[in-house]
Motif scaffolding. Structure first.
Motif, short mmCIF file in Angstrom:
data_model
loop_
_atom_site.label_atom_id
_atom_site.label_comp_id
_atom_site.label_asym_id
_atom_site.label_seq_id
_atom_site.Cartn_x
_atom_site.Cartn_y
_atom_site.Cartn_z
N LEU A 11 36.36 78.22 17.51
CA LEU A 11 35.92 77.16 18.42
C LEU A 11 35.63 75.88 17.66
O LEU A 11 35.96 74.78 18.09
N SER A 12 34.99 76.06 16.52
CA SER A 12 34.68 74.92 15.68
C SER A 12 35.97 74.23 15.20
O SER A 12 36.09 73.01 15.24
N ALA A 13 36.95 75.04 14.78
CA ALA A 13 38.22 74.48 14.30
C ALA A 13 39.03 73.88 15.45
O ALA A 13 39.78 72.93 15.26
N LEU A 14 38.86 74.45 16.62
CA LEU A 14 39.54 73.90 17.80
C LEU A 14 39.11 72.46 18.03
O LEU A 14 39.93 71.57 18.25
N MET A 15 37.82 72.25 17.95
CA MET A 15 37.30 70.91 18.18
C MET A 15 37.80 69.94 17.11
O MET A 15 38.02 68.77 17.37
N ASP A 16 37.99 70.47 15.90
CA ASP A 16 38.44 69.61 14.80
C ASP A 16 39.96 69.44 14.79
O ASP A 16 40.49 68.76 13.90
N GLY A 17 40.64 70.09 15.72
CA GLY A 17 42.10 70.01 15.72
C GLY A 17 42.72 70.68 14.52
O GLY A 17 43.71 70.22 13.97
N GLU A 18 42.10 71.76 14.06
CA GLU A 18 42.56 72.42 12.83
C GLU A 18 43.14 73.81 13.10
O GLU A 18 43.17 74.65 12.20
N LEU A 19 43.57 74.05 14.32
CA LEU A 19 44.16 75.35 14.62
C LEU A 19 45.68 75.23 14.76
O LEU A 19 46.19 74.18 15.18
N SER A 20 46.37 76.30 14.42
CA SER A 20 47.81 76.33 14.69
C SER A 20 48.00 76.46 16.21
O SER A 20 47.06 76.80 16.94
N ASP A 21 49.21 76.21 16.66
CA ASP A 21 49.47 76.31 18.10
C ASP A 21 49.11 77.69 18.63
O ASP A 21 48.49 77.83 19.69
N ALA A 22 49.50 78.71 17.89
CA ALA A 22 49.26 80.08 18.35
C ALA A 22 47.76 80.36 18.44
O ALA A 22 47.28 80.93 19.43
N GLU A 23 47.05 79.93 17.41
CA GLU A 23 45.60 80.16 17.41
C GLU A 23 44.95 79.41 18.58
O GLU A 23 44.05 79.92 19.25
N ARG A 24 45.44 78.19 18.77
CA ARG A 24 44.84 77.38 19.83
C ARG A 24 45.06 78.03 21.20
O ARG A 24 44.14 78.11 22.01
N ASP A 25 46.27 78.52 21.42
CA ASP A 25 46.55 79.18 22.69
C ASP A 25 45.60 80.36 22.91
O ASP A 25 45.10 80.58 24.02
N SER B 148 39.47 65.75 6.96
CA SER B 148 40.13 66.96 7.46
C SER B 148 39.69 68.16 6.61
O SER B 148 39.12 67.98 5.54
N TYR B 149 40.00 69.35 7.10
CA TYR B 149 39.64 70.54 6.32
C TYR B 149 40.31 70.51 4.95
O TYR B 149 39.71 70.89 3.94
N ALA B 150 41.56 70.05 4.93
CA ALA B 150 42.28 70.00 3.65
C ALA B 150 41.62 69.02 2.69
O ALA B 150 41.49 69.30 1.49
N GLU B 151 41.17 67.90 3.22
CA GLU B 151 40.50 66.92 2.35
C GLU B 151 39.17 67.46 1.84
O GLU B 151 38.80 67.24 0.68
N ILE B 152 38.46 68.16 2.72
CA ILE B 152 37.19 68.75 2.28
C ILE B 152 37.44 69.81 1.22
O ILE B 152 36.73 69.89 0.22
N ALA B 153 38.49 70.61 1.45
CA ALA B 153 38.84 71.64 0.47
C ALA B 153 39.10 71.01 -0.89
O ALA B 153 38.66 71.51 -1.93
#
Lengths: 269, 203
Positions: A11-25, B148-153
């Motif tokens: 959920l946290s990564a979803l908000m950050d736009g850091e999920l792959s398409d599959a994960e997001r779905d 971004s996560y990558a930048e933080i990493a």
């Protein structure tokens, strides 16, 4: 209805736009059916929005001049500092632990015996104890992987049990809330094996911080605790080897991160 | 002169180039330190430490990360170091800090919305101050600096998975703090649902 623990990072990564398409779905599908997670996401969004309004600060007047002054003031002292460090390094014990389940319980048990109220003890600095040093040496004798130099002035026995002391500072973590906060925050830690490394005497050396260590902190000029991935441990030890520092280590299979109080001593050292 | 050239000069020990870089980044780094430390005095010391560390470690800067990422790392470390040192000295960053609590007292009358916003900021700052330093740092890099996560990493020398789980954990802790403190989610969001209210009133 409470959120689902296992969905929190997603959920946290979803908000950050850091999920792959599959994960997001997958997360979106879950959200359709889970009100608790929807609420949690709304709360994350509210916090996110609050950060956007955060105040910015101008550096104080003369800031850059202050930096330059410190550069000049530091220059002639550099050599002495280095020399001091080298001599320290020669005699200091650099001690490396990879802390895992078995060790944790050993230390936990010991501390519980030593302290009637171990939770309180976590929050205070441990006093140096000679006895603790003996115990410590015995404990690691079997897993010693390199010749060990233990200077008697090194504060090897001075630390207390690995403790989640970082969490002692959180205000709402009292009583039930405390258990919840700690449980929730440690539930996800099991994914990667980590080590906690204690370094005495060389804490100020930048290379120890810049290389190989996934996360690090140090408490004063002479003692450091490093929290790093077990897979980075070899690389880290190689750095210490390269500088001729002796150490002892053991490797844990369990994935655990601890925040540990350690003994300070002479901050000017 | 562009940043790349300045960095090259810095690596050769050029003080003027260094000073230019300090002035270029001082606001950014000072702001991060101020948010981490919660007061001007510590923020100034930590920010100076960070730039001093840049001066000393310039040669090991390889350019595979941007200078700002490198500086974020140095600043974060400097803040955590300073905060832990001062904790040991007994000057704790306290949640009951009167200064923070009574910040609103002298404020001129504000429209309701602005007041609400200020209260939201106060609560967020208070919640951040209550977090362990490493979580505070990673949340600030993500939320306030927008990395971004990558930048933080790259900045923290962490695996991506670790970044993800630490950010999540930091948020859980912050959310728990804000829930316990009462009215953040009421004032910050109208999206608070019924079940959340139940949860809060059940306490």
């Amino acid at each position: 209805m409470k959120y689902c623990e296992e969905y929190l990072p997603a959920l946290s990564a979803l908000m950050d736009g850091e999920l792959s398409d599959a994960e997001r779905d997958k997360v979106l599908a879950h959200l359709e059916t889970c009100e608790g997670c929807r609420t949690y996401l709304a709360e994350l969004t509210a916090m996110h929005a609050a950060f956007e309004d955060m105040e910015e600060y101008d550096a104080p007047e003369g800031f850059a001049d202050g930096v330059m002054a410190r550069v000049h003031e530091a220059a002639p002292k550099k050599r002495t500092h280095r020399a001091a460090w080298l001599s320290l390094a020669a005699c200091a014990a650099i001690v490396i632990f990879a802390v895992g389940g078995p060790l944790r319980s050993q230390f936990g048990a010991k501390s519980a015996a030593d302290n009637a109220a171990p939770e309180t003890a976590m929050m205070t600095m441990a006093e140096p104890e000679e006895r603790a040093e003996e115990e410590y040496t015995d404990e690691f004798a079997s897993v010693q992987s390199a010749p060990m130099t233990m200077d008697s002035t090194a504060r090897t026995g001075a630390w207390e049990l690995p403790a989640i002391s970082a969490f002692a500072d959180i205000k709402p973590t009292e009583g039930k809330a405390a258990e919840e906060a700690n449980d929730a925050s440690f539930a996800n830690e099991a994914e990667l094996p980590r080590s906690v490394v204690f370094v005495y005497g060389a804490a100020r050396e930048n290379y120890l911080i810049e290389e190989a260590v996934s996360f690090s902190y140090y408490a004063d000029g002479t003692t450091a605790g490093y929290d790093l991935l077990v897979e980075k441990l070899d690389e880290f030890l190689a750095l210490l080897d390269a500088d001729g520092l002796t150490y002892e280590s053991s490797v844990a299979k369990q994935a655990t991160t601890f925040y540990v109080q350690y003994e300070g001593g002479n901050t000017n050292g | 002169m562009n940043e790349k050239e300045l960095i090259l000069l810095l690596q050769q020990g050029d003080e003027a180039a260094f000073e230019t870089l300090v002035r270029l980044y001082e606001k950014k780094i000072y702001t991060l330190c101020r948010r981490m430390c919660g007061n001007d005095e510590d923020a100034q010391e930590a920010a100076q430490d960070a730039f001093l560390a840049l001066w000393r470690s310039a040669k090991s800067f390889r350019g595979d990360a941007s200078l700002s990422t490198w500086l974020y790392r140095l600043a974060t470390n400097a803040c955590i170091d300073l905060l832990r040192r001062s904790k040991r000295g007994g000057e704790r960053v306290s949640l009951d800090d009167e200064e923070t609590t009574f910040e609103l007292v002298d404020a001129a009358p504000l429209p309701e919305q602005a007041l609400e916003r200020k209260e939201t900021q106060r609560l967020i700052n208070e919640g951040l101050a209550a977090l362990p330093e490493d979580y505070r740092a990673i949340l600030l890099l993500r939320e306030a600096e927008g990395l971004s996560y990558a930048e933080i990493a790259a900045a923290m020398h962490m695996e991506l998975g670790t970044v993800k789980s630490r950010i999540s954990r930091g948020r859980v802790l912050l959310r728990n703090y804000l829930t316990a403190s009462g009215n953040f989610f009421d004032s910050a969001s109208s999206k608070v649902t019924e079940c959340n209210r139940e949860e809060m009133s059940a306490k």
